[in-house]
Design an enzyme around this catalytic site. Structure first.
Site, PDB file in Angstrom:
ATOM      1  N   ARG A 140       0.814  -1.199   0.000  1.00 52.54           N
ATOM      2  CA  ARG A 140       0.000   0.000   0.000  1.00 52.54           C
ATOM      3  C   ARG A 140       0.854   1.257   0.000  1.00 52.54           C
ATOM      4  O   ARG A 140       0.305   2.366  -0.023  1.00 52.54           O
ATOM      5  CB  ARG A 140      -0.842  -0.001   1.257  1.00 52.54           C
ATOM      6  CG  ARG A 140      -2.321  -0.149   0.936  1.00 52.54           C
ATOM      7  CD  ARG A 140      -2.983   0.051   2.157  1.00 52.54           C
ATOM      8  NE  ARG A 140      -4.358   0.135   2.281  1.00 52.54           N
ATOM      9  CZ  ARG A 140      -5.201  -0.868   2.342  1.00 52.54           C
ATOM     10  NH1 ARG A 140      -4.837  -2.095   2.116  1.00 52.54           N
ATOM     11  NH2 ARG A 140      -6.441  -0.636   2.621  1.00 52.54           N
ATOM     12  N   ARG A 151     -18.393  -2.863   9.063  1.00 53.98           N
ATOM     13  CA  ARG A 151     -17.026  -2.577   9.489  1.00 53.98           C
ATOM     14  C   ARG A 151     -16.951  -1.205  10.148  1.00 53.98           C
ATOM     15  O   ARG A 151     -17.566  -0.257   9.688  1.00 53.98           O
ATOM     16  CB  ARG A 151     -16.084  -2.623   8.272  1.00 53.98           C
ATOM     17  CG  ARG A 151     -15.194  -3.834   8.308  1.00 53.98           C
ATOM     18  CD  ARG A 151     -14.443  -4.006   7.038  1.00 53.98           C
ATOM     19  NE  ARG A 151     -13.535  -2.898   6.745  1.00 53.98           N
ATOM     20  CZ  ARG A 151     -12.692  -2.905   5.722  1.00 53.98           C
ATOM     21  NH1 ARG A 151     -12.651  -3.925   4.899  1.00 53.98           N
ATOM     22  NH2 ARG A 151     -11.899  -1.875   5.511  1.00 53.98           N
ATOM     23  N   ARG A 180      -9.878   7.340   4.260  1.00 52.25           N
ATOM     24  CA  ARG A 180      -9.175   6.217   3.619  1.00 52.25           C
ATOM     25  C   ARG A 180      -8.925   6.511   2.144  1.00 52.25           C
ATOM     26  O   ARG A 180      -7.880   6.166   1.595  1.00 52.25           O
ATOM     27  CB  ARG A 180      -9.987   4.933   3.795  1.00 52.25           C
ATOM     28  CG  ARG A 180      -9.891   4.384   5.220  1.00 52.25           C
ATOM     29  CD  ARG A 180     -11.026   3.452   5.565  1.00 52.25           C
ATOM     30  NE  ARG A 180     -11.103   2.301   4.698  1.00 52.25           N
ATOM     31  CZ  ARG A 180     -12.221   1.604   4.480  1.00 52.25           C
ATOM     32  NH1 ARG A 180     -13.346   1.946   5.072  1.00 52.25           N
ATOM     33  NH2 ARG A 180     -12.198   0.578   3.686  1.00 52.25           N
TER      34      ARG A 180
HETATM   35  P1  AP5 Z   1      -8.576  -3.165   4.013  1.00 55.48           P
HETATM   36  O1  AP5 Z   1      -9.392  -4.119   4.781  1.00 55.48           O
HETATM   37  O2  AP5 Z   1      -7.642  -3.666   2.987  1.00 55.48           O
HETATM   38  O3  AP5 Z   1      -9.534  -2.068   3.407  1.00 55.48           O
HETATM   39  P2  AP5 Z   1      -9.494  -1.194   2.058  1.00 55.48           P
HETATM   40  O4  AP5 Z   1      -8.311  -1.228   1.191  1.00 55.48           O
HETATM   41  O5  AP5 Z   1      -9.907   0.135   2.515  1.00 55.48           O
HETATM   42  O6  AP5 Z   1     -10.432  -1.916   1.144  1.00 55.48           O
HETATM   43  P3  AP5 Z   1     -11.825  -2.476   1.487  1.00 55.48           P
HETATM   44  O7  AP5 Z   1     -11.700  -3.809   2.143  1.00 55.48           O
HETATM   45  O8  AP5 Z   1     -12.629  -1.416   2.182  1.00 55.48           O
HETATM   46  O9  AP5 Z   1     -12.425  -2.610   0.028  1.00 55.48           O
HETATM   47  P4  AP5 Z   1     -12.259  -3.760  -1.055  1.00 55.48           P
HETATM   48  O10 AP5 Z   1     -11.547  -3.202  -2.235  1.00 55.48           O
HETATM   49  O11 AP5 Z   1     -11.749  -5.034  -0.457  1.00 55.48           O
HETATM   50  O12 AP5 Z   1     -13.771  -3.906  -1.472  1.00 55.48           O
HETATM   51  P5  AP5 Z   1     -14.844  -5.067  -1.211  1.00 55.48           P
HETATM   52  O13 AP5 Z   1     -14.539  -6.240  -2.077  1.00 55.48           O
HETATM   53  O14 AP5 Z   1     -15.058  -5.301   0.232  1.00 55.48           O
HETATM   54  O15 AP5 Z   1      -7.746  -2.280   5.034  1.00 55.48           O
HETATM   55  C1  AP5 Z   1      -8.360  -1.726   6.185  1.00 55.48           C
HETATM   56  C2  AP5 Z   1      -7.336  -0.947   6.991  1.00 55.48           C
HETATM   57  O16 AP5 Z   1      -6.275  -1.855   7.408  1.00 55.48           O
HETATM   58  C3  AP5 Z   1      -6.605   0.165   6.263  1.00 55.48           C
HETATM   59  O17 AP5 Z   1      -7.341   1.371   6.299  1.00 55.48           O
HETATM   60  C4  AP5 Z   1      -5.306   0.237   7.067  1.00 55.48           C
HETATM   61  O18 AP5 Z   1      -5.498   0.906   8.289  1.00 55.48           O
HETATM   62  C5  AP5 Z   1      -5.013  -1.218   7.397  1.00 55.48           C
HETATM   63  N1  AP5 Z   1      -4.175  -1.868   6.366  1.00 55.48           N
HETATM   64  C6  AP5 Z   1      -4.508  -2.944   5.602  1.00 55.48           C
HETATM   65  N2  AP5 Z   1      -3.509  -3.268   4.760  1.00 55.48           N
HETATM   66  C7  AP5 Z   1      -2.517  -2.369   4.999  1.00 55.48           C
HETATM   67  C8  AP5 Z   1      -1.234  -2.155   4.444  1.00 55.48           C
HETATM   68  N3  AP5 Z   1      -0.759  -2.942   3.451  1.00 55.48           N
HETATM   69  N4  AP5 Z   1      -0.494  -1.114   4.903  1.00 55.48           N
HETATM   70  C9  AP5 Z   1      -0.930  -0.337   5.902  1.00 55.48           C
HETATM   71  N5  AP5 Z   1      -2.151  -0.470   6.475  1.00 55.48           N
HETATM   72  C10 AP5 Z   1      -2.930  -1.480   6.034  1.00 55.48           C
HETATM   73  O19 AP5 Z   1     -16.124  -4.332  -1.843  1.00 55.48           O
HETATM   74  C11 AP5 Z   1     -16.724  -3.207  -1.195  1.00 55.48           C
HETATM   75  C12 AP5 Z   1     -18.252  -3.357  -1.228  1.00 55.48           C
HETATM   76  O20 AP5 Z   1     -18.699  -3.255  -2.576  1.00 55.48           O
HETATM   77  C13 AP5 Z   1     -18.764  -4.715  -0.731  1.00 55.48           C
HETATM   78  O21 AP5 Z   1     -19.982  -4.521  -0.081  1.00 55.48           O
HETATM   79  C14 AP5 Z   1     -18.942  -5.545  -2.017  1.00 55.48           C
HETATM   80  O22 AP5 Z   1     -19.939  -6.544  -1.886  1.00 55.48           O
HETATM   81  C15 AP5 Z   1     -19.341  -4.464  -3.008  1.00 55.48           C
HETATM   82  N6  AP5 Z   1     -18.854  -4.718  -4.362  1.00 55.48           N
HETATM   83  C16 AP5 Z   1     -17.648  -5.246  -4.736  1.00 55.48           C
HETATM   84  N7  AP5 Z   1     -17.537  -5.314  -6.077  1.00 55.48           N
HETATM   85  C17 AP5 Z   1     -18.703  -4.792  -6.572  1.00 55.48           C
HETATM   86  C18 AP5 Z   1     -19.192  -4.541  -7.891  1.00 55.48           C
HETATM   87  N8  AP5 Z   1     -18.468  -4.861  -8.982  1.00 55.48           N
HETATM   88  N9  AP5 Z   1     -20.415  -3.975  -8.021  1.00 55.48           N
HETATM   89  C19 AP5 Z   1     -21.158  -3.642  -6.923  1.00 55.48           C
HETATM   90  N10 AP5 Z   1     -20.759  -3.860  -5.650  1.00 55.48           N
HETATM   91  C20 AP5 Z   1     -19.540  -4.405  -5.479  1.00 55.48           C
HETATM   92 MG    MG Z   2     -11.117  -5.600   1.456  1.00 58.15          MG
END
Ligand code: AP5
Ligand code: MG
Length: 212
Positions: free
Chosen positions: A88, A156, A167
């Site tokens: 990241r 979450r 974020r």
């Molecule tokens: P993390 O859990 O990785 O969160 P994020 O990157 O903010 O990503 P999300 O999990 O929120 O989104 P996603 O892309 O996985 O989407 P999803 O598939 O769920 O990290 C959380 C925290 O941890 C960070 O803020 C940081 O503090 C820490 N952290 C983690 N890794 C780190 C690192 N490497 N370095 C430093 N800190 C770190 O989809 C979202 C929603 O949309 C779901 O409801 C899903 O069902 C829906 N959806 C998905 N695709 C579609 C589509 N095509 N159409 C419609 N709806 C959809």
């Molecule tokens: Mg995720």
């Protein structure tokens, strides 16, 4: 196959990682899920990460690098894995290279900031295995219950609109530059994230050169 999924919060990294990991029969390594589990279990890493995560900030690089180096060394990663949410920052990507961890492909799931907020308000995640659902786009078979493990679905803590905005800001400031980093290495592929889940999966498989 060693694959990185890059993308803004809510781009669909976790959703696509689960689907592709099952198809390719390799594990998915989500640093977010690992950290949330550490928080639930009250481990030292969890205690260190909690404040950062609740505020939409990045957890320090050394913590993340330690977690991932340990995880990819396990036996189930021998045939490859998907990194969801790591690296990241540029130092995290450099640490992978320095550890001799060569990725085959980096997929950036592209999505506009405007779409993200509505996705986050409908997201529900499994409190046990971390699987992601959406109340409209990807509902569970039974309301409130995970299809995969029967765990309870919850909202979450960092999905509050103000934390999502934070974020997103962090993504643009710290993470987006990784696209240039991997483009220079000839590993970057872009996939449209603002389309139905199965269409994004099809495009990722095509980018990997694998017939769906
Ligand atoms: P993390 O859990 O990785 O969160 P994020 O990157 O903010 O990503 P999300 O999990 O929120 O989104 P996603 O892309 O996985 O989407 P999803 O598939 O769920 O990290 C959380 C925290 O941890 C960070 O803020 C940081 O503090 C820490 N952290 C983690 N890794 C780190 C690192 N490497 N370095 C430093 N800190 C770190 O989809 C979202 C929603 O949309 C779901 O409801 C899903 O069902 C829906 N959806 C998905 N695709 C579609 C589509 N095509 N159409 C419609 N709806 C959809
Ligand atoms: Mg995720």
């Amino acid at each position: 196959m060693k694959l990185i999924l890059l993308g803004a919060p809510g781009a669909g990294k976790g959703t696509q990682a689960e689907i592709i990991a099952a198809r390719l029969n390799i594990p998915t390594i989500s640093t977010g899920n690992i950290l949330r589990e550490a928080i639930r279990n009250g481990t030292p890493i969890g205690l260190q990460a909690k404040q950062f995560m609740d505020n939409g900030m990045l957890v320090p690089d050394d913590v993340i690098i330690g977690i991932v180096r340990e995880r990819v060394a396990r036996e189930d990663c021998a045939n490859g894995y998907i990194l969801d949410g790591m690296p990241r920052t540029i130092p995290q990507a450099q640490a992978l290279e320095a550890a001799g961890i060569q990725m085959d492909c980096v997929i950036s799931i592209e999505i506009d900031d405007a779409v993200i907020e509505q996705r986050m308000t409908g997201r529900r995640v499994c409190s046990k295995c971390g699987a992601s659902y959406h109340i409209v786009a990807n509902p569970p078979k039974t309301e409130g219950i995970c299809n995969a493990c029967g765990g309870e679905l919850v909202i979450r803590k960092d999905d509050k609109p103000e934390t999502v905005r934070q974020r997103l800001e962090v993504f643009h400031r710290e993470t987006e530059a990784l696209k240039g980093f991997y483009e220079k290495l000839g590993k970057l592929k872009l996939v449209e994230g603002n389309q139905p889940i199965e269409d994004a999966t099809r495009d990722i498989m095509a980018a990997l050169g694998i017939k769906a």
